[in-house]
Design an enzyme around this catalytic site. Structure first.
Site, PDB file in Angstrom:
ATOM      1  N   CYS A  93      73.691  34.806  77.756  1.00 50.40           N
ATOM      2  CA  CYS A  93      73.703  33.381  78.207  1.00 50.40           C
ATOM      3  C   CYS A  93      72.671  32.656  78.164  1.00 50.40           C
ATOM      4  CB  CYS A  93      74.419  33.423  79.578  1.00 50.40           C
ATOM      5  SG  CYS A  93      75.337  31.946  80.083  1.00 50.40           S
ATOM      6  N   HIS A 189      78.333  37.624  80.817  1.00 50.76           N
ATOM      7  CA  HIS A 189      77.400  37.781  81.860  1.00 50.76           C
ATOM      8  C   HIS A 189      77.710  39.136  82.734  1.00 50.76           C
ATOM      9  CE1 HIS A 189      74.841  34.672  83.034  1.00 50.76           C
ATOM     10  NE2 HIS A 189      75.950  33.667  82.753  1.00 50.76           N
TER      11      HIS A 189
HETATM   12  N1  GLN Z   1      72.235  26.943  81.731  1.00 52.39           N
HETATM   13  C1  GLN Z   1      73.032  27.581  80.709  1.00 52.39           C
HETATM   14  C2  GLN Z   1      74.271  26.640  80.685  1.00 52.39           C
HETATM   15  O1  GLN Z   1      74.903  26.095  81.718  1.00 52.39           O
HETATM   16  C3  GLN Z   1      73.280  29.107  80.831  1.00 52.39           C
HETATM   17  C4  GLN Z   1      73.540  29.287  82.090  1.00 52.39           C
HETATM   18  C5  GLN Z   1      73.848  30.914  82.229  1.00 52.39           C
HETATM   19  O2  GLN Z   1      73.043  31.482  81.778  1.00 52.39           O
HETATM   20  N2  GLN Z   1      74.960  30.997  82.801  1.00 52.39           N
HETATM   21  O3  GLN Z   1      74.934  26.525  79.747  1.00 52.39           O
END
Ligand code: GLN
Length: 245
Positions: A93, A189
């Site tokens: 992510c 995730h």
């Molecule tokens: N901040 C990034 C987004 O919202 C990644 C978020 C995350 O790692 N879940 O796209």
């Protein structure tokens, strides 16, 4: 045999317990008699790319990514050498977004590591939910959870998987994540590897092959993991069917 796993910035990039992926790698090594040592590199620590076999870069909020991104610029050259030399990377992510050229948000542009030819632009709404992927080289589906505002475009690179259900990189082109040499970037995730032991073994194999030449992992009893994977797959696909009906 021994693998050195480096966890980059676990104090900032550890959304939804990305650390569980490290524990999974360590256990699947130990169960096979392979030693696995983990080094956590926090901001300010130097990163030993020379002795790393697997590097994990987890997910984070935009704010945390911003902090990390400045730090990453300092290790960019060594990181690139590691990647070009076939070093294994799992980037999840926020960490995945930072592998590319940039990540644009309404607050400005975050410069990426430029290790892989991709870029990310934030849009509304956030793309949230369970996701299922198919990767032709793997024996069964990859299941997981995504939550991101960023839309990622991977150019001519291979995707980590084809979206069977969910949004993936941008909700449009049916691609999820990226694969470049032994770099695996994904929006999936948290317990990606415990939920998908076949993906864990893919990473371990790529790292062992680089270090020791040919590497054949002895099979493990994955009956429980397999059952959990099948259960999630069934649940997601059934929910889709009901929605479509
Ligand atoms: N901040 C990034 C987004 O919202 C990644 C978020 C995350 O790692 N879940 O796209």
């Amino acid at each position: 045999m021994k693998l050195q796993i480096t966890h980059l910035y676990p104090d900032l990039l550890n959304l939804y317990g990305d650390r569980g992926n490290i524990q999974c790698m360590v256990m699947r090594c130990r169960w096979r008699g392979i030693e696995a040592e983990v080094t956590e590199c926090r901001m300010g620590d130097s990163v030993d790319f020379l002795h790393s076999d697997i590097i994990l870069l987890g997910g984070g909020s935009d704010r945390e990514q911003q902090i990390v991104c400045t730090r990453l610029q300092r290790i960019r050259k060594d990181f690139r050498e590691y990647v070009e030399d076939g070093g294994t990377v799992l980037a999840v992510c926020g960490g995945y977004q930072l592998l590319g050229h940039y990540y644009d948000t309404p607050d400005g542009r975050m410069k990426g590591l430029e290790l892989v030819d991709l870029y990310t632009v934030q849009e509304s709404p956030r793309l949230i939910g369970n996701i299922v992927l198919k990767n032709e080289t793997l024996p069964y589906e990859i299941v997981g959870f995504e939550n991101h505002g960023g839309r990622t475009y991977i150019g001519n690179n291979a995707a980590f998987g084809e979206v069977v259900s969910g949004y993936g990189n941008n909700g449009k082109d049916g691609c999820e994540g990226v694969q470049y040499k032994n770099v695996f970037g994904t929006y999936l995730h948290g317990p990606l590897l415990p939920k998908n032991p076949h993906v864990c073994d893919l990473l371990l194999t790529s790292a062992l092959e680089r270090k020791y030449g040919k590497a054949e992992l002895s099979p493990l009893d994955d009956a429980l993991e397999r059952e959990a994977n099948r259960y999630i797959l069934k649940r997601v696909l059934e929910k889709n069917k009901t929605r479509g009906a």
